[in-house]
Design an enzyme around this catalytic site. Structure first.
Site, PDB file in Angstrom:
ATOM      1  N   ARG A 173       0.840  -1.201   0.000  1.00 31.35           N
ATOM      2  CA  ARG A 173       0.000   0.000   0.000  1.00 31.35           C
ATOM      3  C   ARG A 173       0.873   1.247   0.000  1.00 31.35           C
ATOM      4  O   ARG A 173       0.575   2.214  -0.699  1.00 31.35           O
ATOM      5  CB  ARG A 173      -0.939   0.004   1.209  1.00 31.35           C
ATOM      6  CG  ARG A 173      -2.041  -1.035   1.134  1.00 31.35           C
ATOM      7  CD  ARG A 173      -2.971  -0.941   2.332  1.00 31.35           C
ATOM      8  NE  ARG A 173      -3.810   0.257   2.292  1.00 31.35           N
ATOM      9  CZ  ARG A 173      -4.536   0.682   3.313  1.00 31.35           C
ATOM     10  NH1 ARG A 173      -4.511   0.025   4.471  1.00 31.35           N
ATOM     11  NH2 ARG A 173      -5.287   1.762   3.202  1.00 31.35           N
ATOM     12  N   CYS A 225      -1.277   6.369   9.001  1.00 28.91           N
ATOM     13  CA  CYS A 225      -1.610   5.103   8.330  1.00 28.91           C
ATOM     14  C   CYS A 225      -2.697   5.422   7.318  1.00 28.91           C
ATOM     15  O   CYS A 225      -2.651   6.449   6.653  1.00 28.91           O
ATOM     16  CB  CYS A 225      -2.019   4.047   9.350  1.00 28.91           C
ATOM     17  SG  CYS A 225      -3.416   4.545  10.396  1.00 28.91           S
TER      18      CYS A 225
END
Length: 265
Positions: A173, A225
């Site tokens: 990611r 995050c």
């Protein structure tokens, strides 16, 4: 006092906060609490209590000062209360609650390493009884040095402020190869990467060499995050390791991409 405490060292006189949660089944944590919890523990829900889900600043946005004050008073807390937080172990949810308490100025807080099962194994009493809490009236001592806004992060990206952005998501990611949740793939420009799950070990969170080699103690760090949840355990692990200048960008990548571009590599 360190951030993490072993279940065998927990004071039974502490106020216990149960933070168990499952991002794929949002009722799971409360169901587990209703079935059995540490005696007198109060339940704290990720989305209902320590996120402002009415905000558009990310997928688990920062609550307002007023929302957090109302929560902590409802939980019957005082700033100097001995507070012990647990989740299912090796999860980010107790760290999320810890961060909110630290931000509000609570001074005697700890996370049970190993979570609920470790407390049960240590012999702490459990039951399914409803908990009668007397609300408090408290004056919180906000710690703005623990919080980073989108503007703060932009200043780092632009080079106006010297600090390290640390992306706590999995490597694919971060690199922009996959993106299962957000509408844009990649990472905030200039960010380094440390996948928070590297810190999981037998249901506990541990400070790893990979973390301390990614950022040094003399570097200010802003952790983010996807939605601000899994940044929390990296924050608590850095504090456990003695890092002093650590913030959380609670809006995280899901907030950043509403205004700015992402980088890939």
């Amino acid at each position: 006092m360190g951030v993490f405490v072993e279940a065998t060292d927990v004071s039974r006189d502490a106020i216990f906060l149960d933070a168990r949660y499952n991002l794929q089944n949002k009722q799971w944590g409360k169901e587990q609490y209703d079935a059995a919890h540490i005696h007198n523990a109060r339940y704290v829900d990720l989305e209902q209590d320590v996120s402002d889900m009415t905000s558009n600043r990310g997928r688990h946005p920062m609550p307002s000062h007023a929302q957090l004050q109302q929560l902590f008073e409802r939980l019957g807390l005082q700033l100097d209360s001995e507070i012990v937080i647990y989740d299912q172990g090796g999860a980010p949810f107790a760290s999320r609650v810890y961060y909110m308490l630290a931000y509000a100025g609570f001074t005697n807080i700890a996370i049970v390493n190993g979570g609920f099962s470790a407390l049960v194994a240590a012999g702490l009493p459990i039951n399914a009884e409803a908990v009668d809490v007397t609300p408090t009236n408290i004056t919180l001592n906000w710690q703005p040095q623990l919080y980073a806004s989108r503007d703060d992060v932009k200043a780092i990206v632009d080079g106006d402020v010297q600090a390290v952005l640390l992306d706590a998501r999995e490597e694919a990611r971060y690199r922009g190869e996959v993106e299962p949740l957000d509408k844009v793939a990649g990472h905030i420009p200039t960010a380094r990467n440390y996948f928070w799950e590297q810190a999981k070990e037998d249901g506990k969170l541990v400070v790893t060499d990979a973390l301390t080699q990614t950022v040094s103690k003399d570097e200010p760090v802003v952790v983010y995050c996807g939605s601000g949840v899994t940044a929390s355990p990296v924050f608590t692990l850095l504090k456990e390791a003695g890092y002093e200048d650590v913030k959380v960008y609670v809006g995280s990548f899901s907030d950043w991409i509403e205004a700015y571009d992402a980088a890939k590599k």
